[in-house]
Design an enzyme around this catalytic site. Sequence first.
Site, PDB file in Angstrom:
ATOM      1  N   TYR B 142       0.651   6.249   7.506  1.00  9.62           N
ATOM      2  CA  TYR B 142       2.107   6.101   7.436  1.00  9.62           C
ATOM      3  C   TYR B 142       2.788   6.709   8.662  1.00  9.62           C
ATOM      4  O   TYR B 142       4.002   6.548   8.847  1.00  9.62           O
ATOM      5  CB  TYR B 142       2.672   6.748   6.162  1.00  9.62           C
ATOM      6  CG  TYR B 142       2.223   6.102   4.870  1.00  9.62           C
ATOM      7  CD1 TYR B 142       1.641   4.842   4.853  1.00  9.62           C
ATOM      8  CD2 TYR B 142       2.388   6.752   3.647  1.00  9.62           C
ATOM      9  CE1 TYR B 142       1.215   4.260   3.672  1.00  9.62           C
ATOM     10  CE2 TYR B 142       1.976   6.169   2.456  1.00  9.62           C
ATOM     11  CZ  TYR B 142       1.382   4.923   2.479  1.00  9.62           C
ATOM     12  OH  TYR B 142       0.974   4.348   1.296  1.00  9.62           O
ATOM     13  N   LYS B 192     -12.752   6.528   1.892  1.00  7.14           N
ATOM     14  CA  LYS B 192     -13.611   5.351   1.983  1.00  7.14           C
ATOM     15  C   LYS B 192     -14.559   5.542   3.154  1.00  7.14           C
ATOM     16  O   LYS B 192     -14.549   4.775   4.129  1.00  7.14           O
ATOM     17  CB  LYS B 192     -12.755   4.086   2.143  1.00  7.14           C
ATOM     18  CG  LYS B 192     -12.045   3.653   0.882  1.00  7.14           C
ATOM     19  CD  LYS B 192     -12.981   2.998  -0.141  1.00  7.14           C
ATOM     20  CE  LYS B 192     -13.469   1.649   0.362  1.00  7.14           C
ATOM     21  NZ  LYS B 192     -14.305   0.972  -0.690  1.00  7.14           N
ATOM     22  N   ASP B 225     -11.808   3.755  -4.225  1.00 11.93           N
ATOM     23  CA  ASP B 225     -11.731   2.657  -5.205  1.00 11.93           C
ATOM     24  C   ASP B 225     -12.463   3.041  -6.491  1.00 11.93           C
ATOM     25  O   ASP B 225     -11.961   2.788  -7.595  1.00 11.93           O
ATOM     26  CB  ASP B 225     -12.223   1.322  -4.628  1.00 11.93           C
ATOM     27  CG  ASP B 225     -13.608   1.391  -4.010  1.00 11.93           C
ATOM     28  OD1 ASP B 225     -14.091   2.500  -3.698  1.00 11.93           O
ATOM     29  OD2 ASP B 225     -14.219   0.324  -3.825  1.00 11.93           O
ATOM     30  N   ASP B 249      -0.999   8.300  -2.229  1.00 10.25           N
ATOM     31  CA  ASP B 249       0.211   7.596  -2.649  1.00 10.25           C
ATOM     32  C   ASP B 249      -0.090   6.755  -3.894  1.00 10.25           C
ATOM     33  O   ASP B 249       0.582   6.858  -4.929  1.00 10.25           O
ATOM     34  CB  ASP B 249       0.673   6.717  -1.487  1.00 10.25           C
ATOM     35  CG  ASP B 249       1.995   6.031  -1.731  1.00 10.25           C
ATOM     36  OD1 ASP B 249       2.687   6.373  -2.711  1.00 10.25           O
ATOM     37  OD2 ASP B 249       2.339   5.137  -0.945  1.00 10.25           O
ATOM     38  N   ASP B 253       0.377   8.051  -8.129  1.00 13.46           N
ATOM     39  CA  ASP B 253       1.239   7.246  -8.999  1.00 13.46           C
ATOM     40  C   ASP B 253       0.459   6.674 -10.178  1.00 13.46           C
ATOM     41  O   ASP B 253       0.961   6.614 -11.304  1.00 13.46           O
ATOM     42  CB  ASP B 253       1.904   6.124  -8.195  1.00 13.46           C
ATOM     43  CG  ASP B 253       3.072   6.642  -7.362  1.00 13.46           C
ATOM     44  OD1 ASP B 253       3.631   7.690  -7.719  1.00 13.46           O
ATOM     45  OD2 ASP B 253       3.423   6.000  -6.368  1.00 13.46           O
TER      46      ASP B 253
HETATM   47 MG   LIG Z   1     -13.597  -1.732  -4.279  1.00 17.30          MG
HETATM   48 MG   LIG Z   2       3.638   6.496  -4.325  1.00 18.76          MG
END
Ligand SMILES: [Mg+2]
Ligand SMILES: [Mg+2]
Lengths: 368, 368
Positions: B142, B192, B225, B249, B253
């Site tokens: 970001y 990752k 993931d 992020d 959430d």
């Molecule tokens: Mg995946």
């Molecule tokens: Mg968020």
Amino acid sequence: MSDRSLLVLPGDGIGPEVMAEVMRIIDWYGDKRDLAFDVSEDLVGGAAYDAHGTPLTDATMERAQNVDAVLLGAVGGPKYDALDFSVKPERGLLRLRKEMDLFANLRPAQCFDALADFSSLKREVVAGLDIMIVRELTSGVYFGEPRGIFEEGNERVGVNTQRYTESEIARVARAAFELARRRANRVCSMEKANVMESGVLWRDVVQEVHDAEYGDVQLSHMYADAGAMQLTRWPKQFDVIVTDNLFGDLLSDLAAMLTGSLGMLPSASLGAPMANGRPKALYEPVHGSAPDIAGQGKANPCACILSFAMALRYSFDEGEEADRLERAVEQVLAQGVRTADLLNVEGASPATTREMGDAVIKALEASL
Amino acid sequence: MSDRSLLVLPGDGIGPEVMAEVMRIIDWYGDKRDLAFDVSEDLVGGAAYDAHGTPLTDATMERAQNVDAVLLGAVGGPKYDALDFSVKPERGLLRLRKEMDLFANLRPAQCFDALADFSSLKREVVAGLDIMIVRELTSGVYFGEPRGIFEEGNERVGVNTQRYTESEIARVARAAFELARRRANRVCSMEKANVMESGVLWRDVVQEVHDAEYGDVQLSHMYADAGAMQLTRWPKQFDVIVTDNLFGDLLSDLAAMLTGSLGMLPSASLGAPMANGRPKALYEPVHGSAPDIAGQGKANPCACILSFAMALRYSFDEGEEADRLERAVEQVLAQGVRTADLLNVEGASPATTREMGDAVIKALEASL
Ligand SMILES: [Mg+2]
Ligand SMILES: [Mg+2]
């Protein structure tokens, strides 16, 4: 000689045994529905490495490029853990995706009523769930340059680059809109346009493609973090979700876990149309090679069977036959025929891989 | 004059009314627990824009830099939608985070037993959930350069750069390990590393900091993931999760939504230690300014109250008093005193913001 060609790559672990059931179903379609397939079979992953010293030979790659659809079982296993990165079983799959340029990864998250109790979510939130996540698969931050770990001043810096071109976004957006037209006609596109310029471009291009070519499809946009929340809160609000490689990686796995039955989930990876109009295509179950139960006849063949149903629908435009096969699987589960991974009744004895295949074929017969 | 200083920024929408209840609780701690705070109050967001033409004046920024902790209500509202990006209410909050260099965003996901039915997940999966996500907040994709939308050949290309230095990773890892020591002593780091070099560096540095300084804390690593899946499947397996800005992020959430009661969730953003040893700190509820119900006395003050509990714990090392306040909130909810957002009984009449504050103070009294 049929004009429908399939390359079957059973691969490693439970791949061969689940694929054996799919082969019987393919035969059934030839016998009973006049849908003959030209089927060839080859090696991928550890099996290819054992035979040829590479997880995918050039010859197999060439064959994959010249069939209508590739059907893959699973790759990998502890036997290959010590291999060099360049010849690991997974590299065979990655080479297929890359050289066939399979940019649209279709990850359905379906929850059959009979299996809703396996979810960590409440029954009413997931029973009957049927959404499709379209993940961009060949670009984005997993592929962009520059990338690497560099020395800078006195310390290391890790760098990856998120990079999307307009045409990369447009082609996966088109794939999503086309899918939506075969479903409930709604697409939700997810990015982080509030903080990422690549997300701004993503949103703009998806909207432009929509306005120019798919005005009949209902399009909405959502930030990916809100998307993760909404998938958790009430996933049935979605029909097709289209998103980039990284967000799609997380969100498709999240959506899969909502269903609670990972052993049931198929996938498709599609590329550009070939000369005959069919897209380059690879179909495979989401589950892995499960080496711990391989060769024991315990594996659940449903995800691989449902991957073939996706092939019927997306490669051969046989939507009704795909429906027939999906309904057959659903009926078998509702009857309580279950492999060990789906058993939830104390003392019930699990069906074998072959028995599940038998039951699906019986349900197909009954559908005639 | 106390040696504990607080800057209170009620902000916009429901911010002032929920903060009013927190102010009463701050007073209670001064009166009854001998914990006096030097409290100053100022404007942020739309309220600051209305008064000064900027969502955060230099004077307020200066004050924020010189207190032990900033307590913020909420910013934003439709009244400010048309403003230029540079003076939007949210810019006030972003300036605070940036200039105070608040690199560790603490996002607890707690689910009080009394509210477990609000979750889309099964009761047993979420009741009593108590995990903490530490999100890196000042770097990553970001913020990295280069970024933008460029013309290349005949098309646009969207670019963002994921970039982490060793020291950026190390300092947020330390924050997570410190937190774990006050909790169940377990940290799971998510990235990752299988496909991103920045993830490889993240994993390596977190492990190095662990081995050198926090060998007593149990550390594990997970792909982000898989993390999304495991949070959905069985979130109670985690204690502290540490992850980068983007993954954090989404995952924070997602974890928030698992609880089903967003109106209950506090947060903290911490920076480096100041001269007195306390970290730069900003505390705020996760919910927004809810302009639709602002000024009506309907808002749930619990998230803002619990944000003050986090301040007690993390800025002032008053863990027992933080526990007391959290227990008071929990008791009030268990008694059935609920604002409208938490009502699940047909025909029950909701408590006002003030009545919730009263009930919490009564429970605090009863704890003495
Ligand atoms: Mg995946
Ligand atoms: Mg968020």
